[in-house]
Enzyme design. Structure first.
Site, PDB file in Angstrom:
ATOM      1  N   GLY A  14       7.258  -5.807  -5.865  1.00  0.00           N
ATOM      2  CA  GLY A  14       8.489  -5.126  -5.477  1.00  0.00           C
ATOM      3  C   GLY A  14       9.406  -6.073  -4.702  1.00  0.00           C
ATOM      4  O   GLY A  14      10.565  -6.288  -5.062  1.00  0.00           O
ATOM      5  N   GLU A  35       6.443 -11.469   5.046  1.00  0.00           N
ATOM      6  CA  GLU A  35       5.180 -11.228   4.336  1.00  0.00           C
ATOM      7  C   GLU A  35       4.070 -11.992   5.059  1.00  0.00           C
ATOM      8  O   GLU A  35       4.114 -13.209   5.156  1.00  0.00           O
ATOM      9  CB  GLU A  35       5.311 -11.723   2.879  1.00  0.00           C
ATOM     10  N   GLN A  43      -2.663  -7.327  -9.009  1.00  0.00           N
ATOM     11  CA  GLN A  43      -3.733  -6.328  -8.936  1.00  0.00           C
ATOM     12  C   GLN A  43      -4.069  -5.649 -10.273  1.00  0.00           C
ATOM     13  O   GLN A  43      -5.218  -5.251 -10.476  1.00  0.00           O
ATOM     14  CB  GLN A  43      -3.395  -5.269  -7.886  1.00  0.00           C
ATOM     15  N   VAL A  78       5.815  -6.957   9.793  1.00  0.00           N
ATOM     16  CA  VAL A  78       6.763  -6.075  10.483  1.00  0.00           C
ATOM     17  C   VAL A  78       5.934  -5.013  11.205  1.00  0.00           C
ATOM     18  O   VAL A  78       4.988  -4.456  10.646  1.00  0.00           O
ATOM     19  CB  VAL A  78       7.719  -5.405   9.472  1.00  0.00           C
ATOM     20  N   CYS A 161      -1.838   3.071  -9.220  1.00  0.00           N
ATOM     21  CA  CYS A 161      -2.426   3.114 -10.550  1.00  0.00           C
ATOM     22  C   CYS A 161      -3.463   4.222 -10.698  1.00  0.00           C
ATOM     23  O   CYS A 161      -4.666   3.960 -10.756  1.00  0.00           O
ATOM     24  CB  CYS A 161      -3.040   1.772 -10.930  1.00  0.00           C
ATOM     25  N   ASP A 295       5.183   0.919  -4.197  1.00  0.00           N
ATOM     26  CA  ASP A 295       4.178   1.860  -3.716  1.00  0.00           C
ATOM     27  C   ASP A 295       4.512   2.497  -2.366  1.00  0.00           C
ATOM     28  O   ASP A 295       4.003   3.574  -2.050  1.00  0.00           O
ATOM     29  CB  ASP A 295       2.816   1.159  -3.599  1.00  0.00           C
ATOM     30  N   THR A 304       2.947   2.076  -9.789  1.00  0.00           N
ATOM     31  CA  THR A 304       2.433   0.976 -10.602  1.00  0.00           C
ATOM     32  C   THR A 304       3.401  -0.207 -10.553  1.00  0.00           C
ATOM     33  O   THR A 304       4.575  -0.052 -10.218  1.00  0.00           O
ATOM     34  CB  THR A 304       2.307   1.387 -12.090  1.00  0.00           C
ATOM     35  N   ALA A 305       2.877  -1.376 -10.960  1.00  0.00           N
ATOM     36  CA  ALA A 305       3.744  -2.544 -11.104  1.00  0.00           C
ATOM     37  C   ALA A 305       4.731  -2.296 -12.249  1.00  0.00           C
ATOM     38  O   ALA A 305       5.874  -2.765 -12.215  1.00  0.00           O
ATOM     39  CB  ALA A 305       2.909  -3.788 -11.370  1.00  0.00           C
ATOM     40  N   CYS A 339       0.844   3.405 -17.765  1.00  0.00           N
ATOM     41  CA  CYS A 339      -0.548   3.328 -17.379  1.00  0.00           C
ATOM     42  C   CYS A 339      -1.340   2.856 -18.593  1.00  0.00           C
ATOM     43  O   CYS A 339      -1.626   3.643 -19.485  1.00  0.00           O
ATOM     44  CB  CYS A 339      -1.018   4.695 -16.917  1.00  0.00           C
TER      45      CYS A 339
HETATM   46  P1  FAD Z   1       1.938  -4.550  -3.129  1.00  0.00           P
HETATM   47  O1  FAD Z   1       1.699  -5.271  -4.382  1.00  0.00           O
HETATM   48  O2  FAD Z   1       0.780  -3.878  -2.492  1.00  0.00           O
HETATM   49  O3  FAD Z   1       2.573  -5.586  -2.114  1.00  0.00           O
HETATM   50  C1  FAD Z   1       2.910  -5.217  -0.790  1.00  0.00           C
HETATM   51  C2  FAD Z   1       3.065  -6.469   0.060  1.00  0.00           C
HETATM   52  O4  FAD Z   1       3.535  -6.072   1.354  1.00  0.00           O
HETATM   53  C3  FAD Z   1       1.740  -7.192   0.263  1.00  0.00           C
HETATM   54  O5  FAD Z   1       1.878  -8.549  -0.093  1.00  0.00           O
HETATM   55  C4  FAD Z   1       1.461  -6.990   1.744  1.00  0.00           C
HETATM   56  O6  FAD Z   1       0.793  -8.109   2.330  1.00  0.00           O
HETATM   57  C5  FAD Z   1       2.858  -6.816   2.325  1.00  0.00           C
HETATM   58  N1  FAD Z   1       2.854  -6.065   3.588  1.00  0.00           N
HETATM   59  C6  FAD Z   1       2.016  -5.068   3.956  1.00  0.00           C
HETATM   60  N2  FAD Z   1       2.276  -4.683   5.216  1.00  0.00           N
HETATM   61  C7  FAD Z   1       3.308  -5.449   5.643  1.00  0.00           C
HETATM   62  C8  FAD Z   1       4.009  -5.533   6.877  1.00  0.00           C
HETATM   63  N3  FAD Z   1       3.687  -4.766   7.922  1.00  0.00           N
HETATM   64  N4  FAD Z   1       5.032  -6.428   6.977  1.00  0.00           N
HETATM   65  C9  FAD Z   1       5.338  -7.225   5.920  1.00  0.00           C
HETATM   66  N5  FAD Z   1       4.687  -7.202   4.751  1.00  0.00           N
HETATM   67  C10 FAD Z   1       3.681  -6.325   4.624  1.00  0.00           C
HETATM   68  N6  FAD Z   1      -0.085  -1.383 -11.985  1.00  0.00           N
HETATM   69  C11 FAD Z   1       0.329  -1.457 -13.288  1.00  0.00           C
HETATM   70  O7  FAD Z   1       1.514  -1.488 -13.543  1.00  0.00           O
HETATM   71  N7  FAD Z   1      -0.575  -1.488 -14.308  1.00  0.00           N
HETATM   72  C12 FAD Z   1      -1.912  -1.497 -14.080  1.00  0.00           C
HETATM   73  O8  FAD Z   1      -2.695  -1.543 -15.030  1.00  0.00           O
HETATM   74  C13 FAD Z   1      -2.371  -1.454 -12.732  1.00  0.00           C
HETATM   75  N8  FAD Z   1      -3.690  -1.465 -12.460  1.00  0.00           N
HETATM   76  C14 FAD Z   1      -4.115  -1.514 -11.167  1.00  0.00           C
HETATM   77  C15 FAD Z   1      -5.465  -1.600 -10.916  1.00  0.00           C
HETATM   78  C16 FAD Z   1      -5.937  -1.703  -9.625  1.00  0.00           C
HETATM   79  C17 FAD Z   1      -7.416  -1.785  -9.382  1.00  0.00           C
HETATM   80  C18 FAD Z   1      -5.022  -1.722  -8.539  1.00  0.00           C
HETATM   81  C19 FAD Z   1      -5.520  -1.867  -7.133  1.00  0.00           C
HETATM   82  C20 FAD Z   1      -3.668  -1.613  -8.781  1.00  0.00           C
HETATM   83  C21 FAD Z   1      -3.191  -1.509 -10.088  1.00  0.00           C
HETATM   84  N9  FAD Z   1      -1.826  -1.384 -10.381  1.00  0.00           N
HETATM   85  C22 FAD Z   1      -1.400  -1.394 -11.697  1.00  0.00           C
HETATM   86  C23 FAD Z   1      -0.857  -1.066  -9.308  1.00  0.00           C
HETATM   87  C24 FAD Z   1      -0.010  -2.250  -8.849  1.00  0.00           C
HETATM   88  O9  FAD Z   1      -0.824  -3.330  -8.505  1.00  0.00           O
HETATM   89  C25 FAD Z   1       0.837  -1.810  -7.667  1.00  0.00           C
HETATM   90  O10 FAD Z   1       1.544  -0.649  -7.995  1.00  0.00           O
HETATM   91  C26 FAD Z   1       1.826  -2.903  -7.252  1.00  0.00           C
HETATM   92  O11 FAD Z   1       1.142  -4.054  -6.821  1.00  0.00           O
HETATM   93  C27 FAD Z   1       2.747  -2.402  -6.156  1.00  0.00           C
HETATM   94  O12 FAD Z   1       3.599  -3.399  -5.743  1.00  0.00           O
HETATM   95  P2  FAD Z   1       4.293  -3.350  -4.304  1.00  0.00           P
HETATM   96  O13 FAD Z   1       5.139  -4.584  -4.233  1.00  0.00           O
HETATM   97  O14 FAD Z   1       4.909  -2.039  -4.075  1.00  0.00           O
HETATM   98  O15 FAD Z   1       3.068  -3.447  -3.273  1.00  0.00           O
END
Ligand code: FAD
Length: 415
Positions: A14, A35, A43, A78, A161, A295, A304-305, A339
């Site tokens: 994201g 970060e 993931q 943060v 997910c 998320d 999801t991603a 998915c």
């Molecule tokens: P994240 O990827 O979780 O990144 C959040 C970031 O914020 C992290 O780097 C973290 O360190 C940082 N952060 C946290 N707290 C703070 C803070 N206080 N200050 C600053 N930074 C902070 N998605 C799909 O599309 N297809 C799939 O098949 C799929 N399969 C999956 C299978 C598994 C087992 C898992 C666990 C996930 C799966 N996903 C899938 C879901 C996907 O990985 C997530 O939806 C996606 O990574 C979300 O992205 P995001 O950037 O919102 O959060």
């Protein structure tokens, strides 16, 4: 204390998909990404890692390698938001100011939500693909499994997910067949939900497949405790509150999840604790210079991603328009999410739908409910490359263009 035109919280897909485009547009010293982590994880690969079909190393890159070169990386957490004063506070006590804030900090895993889970995880047949360490144990435990009860769980909370708990169930069931232990194994899928998959269009097919493969599905079963000493997992039946224990020889846990604490306790959150944004524009409902995606947002689609591909395109259009002084919103998010339901080593059902309407939003002009080897190849080999090379670099905003090319030849759907 520092100030930037745009501050992005989180370096997951994201945060990076947005910060790479905006930092390229505005140039150096204008965009900061806050970060704390040293590593960035892809993931979605973790299901394949747990199923023994990919190496963990392919899911990780050093954070420094994926950070946009034009953005400033502030390696800290943060701890507080102060949207009235346009600042965020960091763990080291500093504040960072902004004109625009983009929040993309992901979802928090609450391991403490299941009694005994934290202590048991990664040992003696207890595993979870939802954790960078424990996912590396899943396949080892599957291989060591000699028969008995193999349990799989689905929590009573929002989760990222929501297909992942079923995917590992199907992969493990197949692995037990291949290793010759299937006929002395009960494969049990205990879910707190009332169905196997939220969207019926795909859920019906998945449930039928579970029946054919003799996977025992129990609804309204919420895991509340693991007793590692006597290999018992206790579930609460959410329909009648009864407790029931299952003996396990292998258990894959999809842990309870929820909004990150620092978001939940901030003014940015809604009653659910996630960042309160408009579901069409991704702009905060109260603070107009704040956006969120992924998320940590309260967007009512599955987390999801894949959803982030569509969300990031919309968010960036609206943010850039605002920076350029245009008053009207430029783009609307349709709730697209996907998915990829992995149901075997070479088998995948490519569920693509709007989380807003529950209606399919399929890319290809075929019935995507059919098990497909090509879709498995796409998800396992092609999409990871798109993720690293295009989504994180800000140039992939989802398959809507490909979908519209195929629209004229798409067969009519029956529902
Ligand atoms: P994240 O990827 O979780 O990144 C959040 C970031 O914020 C992290 O780097 C973290 O360190 C940082 N952060 C946290 N707290 C703070 C803070 N206080 N200050 C600053 N930074 C902070 N998605 C799909 O599309 N297809 C799939 O098949 C799929 N399969 C999956 C299978 C598994 C087992 C898992 C666990 C996930 C799966 N996903 C899938 C879901 C996907 O990985 C997530 O939806 C996606 O990574 C979300 O992205 P995001 O950037 O919102 O959060």
């Amino acid at each position: 204390d520092q100030k930037f035109k745009v501050v992005v919280v989180g370096g997951g897909p994201g945060g990076l998909s947005v910060s790479s485009t905006i930092s390229k547009l505005l140039g150096k010293n204008q965009v900061a990404v806050i970060e704390p982590a040293n590593q960035h994880y892809y993931q979605p690969l973790w299901t394949y890692v747990g199923g023994g079909l990919k190496n963990f190393s392919e899911s990780v890159k050093p954070m420094g390698d994926v950070m946009p070169t034009d953005a400033e990386w502030i390696q800290d957490k943060v701890t507080e938001f102060d949207p009235e004063n346009n600042t965020v506070k960091l763990a080291d006590g500093q504040t960072v100011g902004y004109d625009y804030l983009v929040v993309a900090a992901g979802i928090q895993i609450n391991w403490d939500g299941v009694k005994g889970l934290k202590e048991a995880l990664g040992k003696d047949g207890v595993t979870s693909n939802y954790d960078a360490d424990s996912v590396q144990k899943t396949y080892k435990f599957i291989q060591e499994f000699k028969g008995g009860n193999a349990l799989f769980t689905f929590p009573n909370t929002p989760l990222k997910c929501p297909g992942a708990p079923t995917k590992i169930t199907f992969l493990a069931e197949e692995a037990f067949r291949l290793s010759g232990v299937r006929d002395k194994t009960n494969v049990i899928y205990n879910t707190s939900a009332g169905k196997i998959f939220g969207v019926d269009h795909y859920g019906r097919v998945l449930q039928q497949l579970a029946n054919e493969r003799n996977i025992n599905v129990n609804f309204q079963h919420e895991l509340i405790e693991i007793n590692a000493d006597n290999h018992q997992a206790t579930f609460r039946n959410n329909a009648n509150q009864e407790l029931k224990s299952f003996e396990y020889d292998f258990i894959h846990v999809a842990p309870p999840q929820g909004p990150p604490k620092f978001i939940k306790e901030s003014r940015l959150a809604d009653a659910s604790g996630f960042v309160d944004v408009n579901k069409d524009t991704l702009r905060h409902n109260k603070y107009k210079n704040v956006f969120a995606l992924g998320d940590c947002s309260n967007l009512p689609t599955s987390k999801t991603a894949a959803a982030i591909t569509g969300e990031s395109g919309v968010l960036k259009k609206n943010l850039i328009a605002d920076i350029q002084g245009k008053k009207i919103e430029q783009a609307v998010y349709d709730g697209y999410t996907s998915c990829p339901l992995i149901v075997g080593r070479d088998e995948l059902i490519l569920a693509e739908f709007s989380g807003y309407t529950g209606k399919p939003l399929e890319t290809f002009p075929v019935d995507q409910r059919k098990i497909s080897k090509v879709s498995q190849y796409l998800n396992k080999e092609v999409i990871p490359a798109i993720y690293w090379n295009f989504l994180l670099k800000g140039t992939w905003t989802g398959p809507s263009t490909v979908r519209s090319i195929f629209d004229p030849v798409r067969p009519k759907r029956d529902d």
